[in-house]
Design a protein around this motif. Sequence first.
Motif, short mmCIF file in Angstrom:
data_model
loop_
_atom_site.label_atom_id
_atom_site.label_comp_id
_atom_site.label_asym_id
_atom_site.label_seq_id
_atom_site.Cartn_x
_atom_site.Cartn_y
_atom_site.Cartn_z
N ILE A 71 30.38 42.93 37.51
CA ILE A 71 29.93 41.68 38.14
C ILE A 71 30.55 40.48 37.43
CG2 ILE A 71 27.92 40.19 38.48
CD1 ILE A 71 26.30 42.74 39.01
N ILE A 72 30.56 40.52 36.11
CA ILE A 72 31.12 39.41 35.34
C ILE A 72 32.62 39.27 35.58
CG2 ILE A 72 31.58 38.55 33.01
CD1 ILE A 72 28.91 39.81 32.16
N THR A 73 33.35 40.38 35.46
CA THR A 73 34.81 40.31 35.63
C THR A 73 35.19 39.95 37.06
OG1 THR A 73 34.88 42.72 35.99
CG2 THR A 73 35.31 41.92 33.76
N THR A 74 34.46 40.49 38.03
CA THR A 74 34.73 40.14 39.43
C THR A 74 34.41 38.68 39.69
OG1 THR A 74 34.22 42.39 40.15
CG2 THR A 74 34.13 40.67 41.82
N ALA A 122 35.99 33.61 41.44
CA ALA A 122 35.48 32.23 41.48
C ALA A 122 36.50 31.19 41.05
CB ALA A 122 34.23 32.13 40.59
N GLY A 123 37.72 31.63 40.83
CA GLY A 123 38.77 30.67 40.52
C GLY A 123 38.91 30.32 39.06
N PHE A 124 38.23 31.05 38.17
CA PHE A 124 38.33 30.76 36.74
C PHE A 124 39.50 31.47 36.07
CE2 PHE A 124 33.68 30.30 37.54
CZ PHE A 124 33.60 28.94 37.32
N LEU A 181 43.02 54.71 43.79
CA LEU A 181 44.07 54.05 43.02
C LEU A 181 45.21 53.60 43.93
CD1 LEU A 181 44.21 56.39 39.89
CD2 LEU A 181 43.59 53.96 39.88
N ASN A 182 45.44 54.34 45.00
CA ASN A 182 46.51 53.99 45.94
C ASN A 182 46.11 52.89 46.92
OD1 ASN A 182 48.31 55.83 44.89
ND2 ASN A 182 47.87 57.42 46.39
N ASN A 183 44.84 52.51 46.92
CA ASN A 183 44.37 51.56 47.94
C ASN A 183 43.55 50.43 47.32
OD1 ASN A 183 45.01 52.81 50.81
ND2 ASN A 183 44.37 54.51 49.49
N GLU A 184 43.97 49.94 46.19
CA GLU A 184 43.24 48.86 45.52
C GLU A 184 43.23 47.59 46.37
OE1 GLU A 184 43.92 50.15 40.84
OE2 GLU A 184 44.99 48.43 41.68
N THR A 185 44.36 47.27 46.97
CA THR A 185 44.44 46.06 47.80
C THR A 185 43.48 46.16 48.98
OG1 THR A 185 46.76 45.74 47.21
CG2 THR A 185 45.95 44.60 49.17
N PHE A 196 38.59 44.61 51.83
CA PHE A 196 37.38 45.04 52.54
C PHE A 196 36.16 44.27 52.05
CE2 PHE A 196 33.63 47.77 52.89
CZ PHE A 196 33.63 48.04 54.25
N PHE A 197 36.06 44.11 50.73
CA PHE A 197 34.90 43.43 50.16
C PHE A 197 35.12 41.92 50.03
CE2 PHE A 197 34.22 47.77 48.60
CZ PHE A 197 32.87 47.94 48.89
N GLU A 198 36.38 41.48 50.27
CA GLU A 198 36.75 40.07 50.14
C GLU A 198 36.44 39.56 48.73
OE1 GLU A 198 34.85 37.94 53.30
OE2 GLU A 198 36.22 38.72 54.83
N LEU A 199 36.75 40.39 47.76
CA LEU A 199 36.55 40.06 46.35
C LEU A 199 37.75 40.53 45.55
CD1 LEU A 199 32.83 41.18 45.86
CD2 LEU A 199 33.66 38.81 45.85
N GLU A 200 37.96 39.88 44.41
CA GLU A 200 39.01 40.32 43.49
C GLU A 200 38.36 41.16 42.40
OE1 GLU A 200 42.28 39.92 43.62
OE2 GLU A 200 42.11 38.87 45.55
N PHE A 201 38.75 42.42 42.32
CA PHE A 201 38.18 43.32 41.31
C PHE A 201 39.18 43.50 40.15
CE2 PHE A 201 36.11 44.76 45.28
CZ PHE A 201 34.78 44.59 44.90
N ALA A 202 38.63 43.64 38.94
CA ALA A 202 39.46 43.92 37.76
C ALA A 202 39.67 45.43 37.68
CB ALA A 202 38.80 43.38 36.51
N PHE A 203 40.55 45.95 38.52
CA PHE A 203 40.70 47.39 38.63
C PHE A 203 41.10 48.05 37.32
CE2 PHE A 203 41.39 46.09 43.12
CZ PHE A 203 40.37 46.84 43.69
#
Length: 363
Positions: free
Chosen positions: A165-168, A173-175, A236-240, A245-252
Amino acid sequence: MRIDELTFFRYIAASIVVIFHFGTDATGFRGALAAGPQMVTFFFVLSGFVMGISYFNKEINNKSYWWARIARIMPVYILAIVLMVTSSYLQGKEVDNLSLVLNLSLLQAWFSPHPLSINGTGWSLSVEAFFYLTFPFLLYGIKSRNLSVKHMMVASLLVWGVTQIITTGVLSAGFYGGFPSFSHDLIYYFPLTHFCSFIIGIYGAMWVLEKNYLITNNTVSFFIVGVSTAILVILLNNETEISNFFELEFAFSSSFFAPLFLLFIIAVSICRSQLIRMFSARPLLLLGEASFSLYILQIPIHQIYEKYIVGDLGLSPLSNFTLFFVILTITSIGSFLLFEKPAMNFIKYSLPTFIRKTASRSN
């Protein structure tokens, strides 16, 4: 309890890290085959799992525990630093003294902008050192509070969830300031960011030790390990696609896949069929044992390769990377057999005996 089948997969993970650093353009690999940063999460989960398996049913002797950790990681780690500092000196480049001190003390991952200084792959050892420091306290806390496997599962997933949650939040959030930046170091290299992977690994060890499942059927083993592998590879092949799908940037590459790596580790651990035991064959076991040297020496060996070996051979990019990878693998095996293992045994056994004898003579 020793699970040799897992050792070979350390070599696979380390090889993927090498591909990520030096071979993506040459090989054209993408997704799971070039998921180097994600494979470091695998190492962190595996570290917690192996430590849990090794020590959960034992009383930790702090002196021997610390000495064993030092003997395990420091010889090759220091060798890599020496090679990188020597390379900088020969090229007339200055070495930042603070970076050198932080690397030698395994503290570089705590302080931006130093995580990738000197030897870039060393940041993960800085994180591992933190894991080693906290492990006896974690184990004491689990045992003193008599935490069940179910409680540990909830706790580990809670820590992982909060971390994500923190990393996402920072990414979405643009930080996030990109690479290089303080926010990048905080998300991807800071030890506390990866602590959840280690805790998840410890939970996995508790589960395996308590359940004591043993699957010997080849078909069932193939299915269990195959499904856990397929899930990992697909994601791993479908991170994008996941982010879209979630409209979020994840720290994969920052412990996002830790629970799935644990599923794979458990799958290999509980499947004791002849099919799975093939991965503990001596040649594959040797590659796994040499994987630490392969991982930590990849950057200095690549510099040596580029300067003194490849020269004007006129190799294609793929042939160039293949030759480097073969040389790196051979070098890592030699390092393990001729330096890493002897140095580890000397520090762990011979040096304490020598110190005791010297002290007794002086008295």
